[in-house]
Design an enzyme around this catalytic site. Structure first.
Site, PDB file in Angstrom:
ATOM      1  N   TYR A  52      55.487  -8.843  47.570  1.00 29.98           N
ATOM      2  CA  TYR A  52      55.200  -7.577  48.255  1.00 29.98           C
ATOM      3  C   TYR A  52      56.284  -6.529  47.955  1.00 29.98           C
ATOM      4  O   TYR A  52      56.848  -5.919  48.874  1.00 29.98           O
ATOM      5  CB  TYR A  52      55.100  -7.767  49.775  1.00 29.98           C
ATOM      6  CG  TYR A  52      54.069  -8.756  50.270  1.00 29.98           C
ATOM      7  CD1 TYR A  52      53.020  -9.196  49.474  1.00 29.98           C
ATOM      8  CD2 TYR A  52      54.131  -9.243  51.578  1.00 29.98           C
ATOM      9  CE1 TYR A  52      52.073 -10.103  49.953  1.00 29.98           C
ATOM     10  CE2 TYR A  52      53.191 -10.140  52.061  1.00 29.98           C
ATOM     11  CZ  TYR A  52      52.179 -10.574  51.232  1.00 29.98           C
ATOM     12  OH  TYR A  52      51.250 -11.470  51.726  1.00 29.98           O
ATOM     13  N   HIS A 106      52.512 -19.406  47.399  1.00 30.50           N
ATOM     14  CA  HIS A 106      51.647 -18.244  47.654  1.00 30.50           C
ATOM     15  C   HIS A 106      50.336 -18.304  46.868  1.00 30.50           C
ATOM     16  O   HIS A 106      50.355 -18.349  45.646  1.00 30.50           O
ATOM     17  CB  HIS A 106      52.436 -16.983  47.265  1.00 30.50           C
ATOM     18  CG  HIS A 106      51.851 -15.698  47.742  1.00 30.50           C
ATOM     19  ND1 HIS A 106      52.525 -14.511  47.650  1.00 30.50           N
ATOM     20  CD2 HIS A 106      50.663 -15.389  48.330  1.00 30.50           C
ATOM     21  CE1 HIS A 106      51.785 -13.534  48.141  1.00 30.50           C
ATOM     22  NE2 HIS A 106      50.641 -14.044  48.554  1.00 30.50           N
TER      23      HIS A 106
END
Ligand code: SF4
Ligand code: SF4
Length: 342
Positions: A52, A106
């Site tokens: 992110y 992830h």
């Protein structure tokens, strides 16, 4: 707001947590202010990721000097142990800390485990042994993979998209996690923007005792809405149950969640908006979606070469080119005034 414990981790927090993906779109000052206000309002769990962009850095600045007061989870998209160590070191630096409470693999394509060629699981165990991470988690978007994770006993938490539009099979996934003492971190509680009733979304979550929703928060107004439920926590009363069952009827079947994992498209099609345009036209004031910009974007669907690159990447196994075509036909009808929307 009740507190829930995330499975074997023992981490106990209010069932109302902060998803730090959207703060990468605001300034550091605005992000830090949001994160601190979330803390002041009672939130204790903050989820970020190496992927992110500067989100970890903003979380690190916000909670420097008060690290023991919050729980922070982060994620790595590493495909092997070397990449994982590199990511973990960067995350610790960005987060200005010497440990991460839950470190997650992830968006995995499969359930990584000991002895596989990646070496990821062994690296996670070593990082835990060395105190760099406290708990091992994983995030998935494919239901079959998530089901395997929920039952395999290797992971302390599972992060998966879940909302009141979940299928019966997805609801069973949450129950399996509970049976196996796996904490369920719930992402996309608003189904990628399709759900516009936060009260109903929150009420749905409160039915579960092993689940913490992480709401993606970018604006003060969004934060205020979630913090309001700390004191006035909604429950599944008759009115909300009726509302949700109406919504489930309206939004049943395959629909695009807007996650964008299928992109980029070689023809430049904005798949994550165009493949759900029909829903957006009906669930929000339609004028914004009918402007010149979106007309141009929707017209790009005509250039789809059916390469199926999007199909292979969609975690929900949608037939994206078909969905795009259907949405485009509907869009043209709405533009021509042959179909009316709000
Ligand atoms: S199938 Fe069409 S929409 Fe999907 S990636 Fe290929 S060109 Fe883009
Ligand atoms: S088509 Fe699939 S991958 Fe692409 S935005 Fe929609 S749900 Fe996400």
């Amino acid at each position: 707001m009740k507190e829930v414990t995330l499975g074997k981790t023992g981490i106990t927090v209010p069932q109302n947590a902060f998803g730090a993906l959207p703060i990468q779109r605001v300034t550091t000052e605005a992000a830090v202010s949001l994160l601190r206000r979330a803390y002041d309002g009672g939130m204790r769990f903050f989820d970020t990721a190496r992927a992110y962009s500067d989100s970890e850095e903003k979380v690190g600045i916000a909670f420097e000097g008060m690290r023991d007061k919050v729980y922070i989870s982060s994620k790595t998209q590493a495909k092997n142990a070397d990449e994982l160590w590199k990511d973990l070191e960067t995350s610790l630096k960005m987060l200005r800390t010497d440990y991460i409470d839950i470190y997650q693999l992830h968006c995995v394509p499969k359930c990584y485990g000991p002895g596989d060629e990646s070496g990821l699981y062994e690296a996670l165990l070593k990082a835990k042994e060395e105190g760099m991470i406290r708990h091992i988690g994983i995030t998935a978007h494919k239901l079959g993979v998530a089901e395997e994770i929920a039952s395999c006993g290797l992971y302390e938490t599972l992060q998966y998209p879940f909302s009141y539009l979940a299928s019966d099979r997805e609801i069973r996934l949450v129950e399996t996690c509970e049976d196996n003492n796996v904490g369920f971190i719930c992402m996309k509680g608003l189904a990628g923007g399709l759900i516009n009733n936060s009260r109903a979304a929150m009420a749905f979550m409160t039915q579960y005792d092993n689940l913490v929703p992480i709401w993606g928060i970018q604006r003060d107004q969004e934060l205020d809405e979630w913090l309001y439920y700390m004191d006035d926590t909604p429950v599944m009363d008759d009115e909300i149950c009726d509302y949700i069952s109406k919504e489930r009827k309206e939004l049943s079947g395959d629909f695009c969640r807007g996650c964008g994992y299928c992109m980029p498209c070689p023809m430049g099609i904005t798949i994550n908006q165009c493949a759900r345009m029909s829903l957006m036209l009906r669930r929000a004031p339609s004028a914004a979606w009918l402007n010149d910009h979106w007309q141009t974007e929707m017209k790009k669907i005509e250039s789809c070469v059916n390469c199926k690159s999007c199909v292979s990447k969609c975690p929900y196994e949608l037939n994206t080119p078909e969905l795009l075509k259907k949405n485009y036909e509907d869009y043209k009808n709405v533009l021509a005034g042959e179909v009316s929307v709000c």
